[in-house]
Motif scaffolding. Structure first.
Motif, PDB file in Angstrom:
ATOM      1  N   UNK A   1       9.072  67.131  30.164  1.00 17.35           N
ATOM      2  CA  UNK A   1       9.985  66.377  29.309  1.00 17.35           C
ATOM      3  C   UNK A   1      10.514  65.142  30.053  1.00 17.35           C
ATOM      4  N   UNK A   2      10.845  65.291  31.345  1.00 14.70           N
ATOM      5  CA  UNK A   2      11.372  64.177  32.133  1.00 14.70           C
ATOM      6  C   UNK A   2      10.343  63.069  32.261  1.00 14.70           C
ATOM      7  N   UNK A   3       9.124  63.429  32.689  1.00 13.49           N
ATOM      8  CA  UNK A   3       8.105  62.415  32.903  1.00 13.49           C
ATOM      9  C   UNK A   3       7.507  61.926  31.586  1.00 13.49           C
ATOM     10  N   UNK A   4       7.566  62.748  30.556  1.00 14.12           N
ATOM     11  CA  UNK A   4       7.048  62.360  29.238  1.00 14.12           C
ATOM     12  C   UNK A   4       7.859  61.257  28.586  1.00 14.12           C
ATOM     13  N   UNK A   5       9.132  61.146  28.949  1.00 12.91           N
ATOM     14  CA  UNK A   5       9.973  60.091  28.379  1.00 12.91           C
ATOM     15  C   UNK A   5       9.873  58.793  29.168  1.00 12.91           C
ATOM     16  N   UNK A   6       9.021  58.758  30.185  1.00 12.06           N
ATOM     17  CA  UNK A   6       8.801  57.527  30.934  1.00 12.06           C
ATOM     18  C   UNK A   6       9.695  57.357  32.149  1.00 12.06           C
ATOM     19  N   UNK A   7      10.441  58.380  32.496  1.00  6.04           N
ATOM     20  CA  UNK A   7      11.316  58.275  33.659  1.00  6.04           C
ATOM     21  C   UNK A   7      10.507  58.413  34.941  1.00  6.04           C
ATOM     22  N   UNK A   8      11.036  57.859  36.030  1.00 14.13           N
ATOM     23  CA  UNK A   8      10.354  57.901  37.321  1.00 14.13           C
ATOM     24  C   UNK A   8      11.255  58.524  38.371  1.00 14.13           C
TER      25      UNK A   8
END
Length: 103
Positions: free
Chosen positions: A23-30
């Motif tokens: 969910x974290x990486x799926x939203x484009x966060x780094x």
């Protein structure tokens, strides 16, 4: 239900963690890199009233400790003259960046 095996708690935690990562990486966060020693925490104390009182007492001793350091006294001599313990003197010196000739 009697007789049915319970799910392994470790597997449940691992699955939950994997879902959170997706969910974290799926939203484009780094991932953000934070250098060692850098944080939002205050140094040495947590802001308690007692800690503030102790720090104020140490700050009163710091100029004398600095004067003794500049005059060439070692840590033992400074502790003896100021009648303070070795650990307290080391703490005051580290807080105020005071260097002694024997350290």
């Amino acid at each position: 239900m009697i007789g049915t095996p319970l799910p392994d708690p470790r597997d449940q935690i691992t699955d939950h963690l994997n879902q959170a990562l997706e969910q974290f990486f799926g939203t484009g966060k780094k991932i953000q890199h934070v250098d060692s020693g850098v944080s939002g925490e205050r140094e040495l104390t947590f802001g308690t009233a007692h800690g503030n009182k102790l720090r104020a007492k140490r700050e009163k001793i710091a100029p004398e400790l600095k004067r003794l350091s500049d005059s060439g006294a070692n840590l033992y001599q400074a502790c003896t003259e100021l009648k303070i313990g070795h650990k307290r003197a080391v703490l005051i010196a580290s807080e105020n960046k005071i260097k002694f000739k024997d350290s």
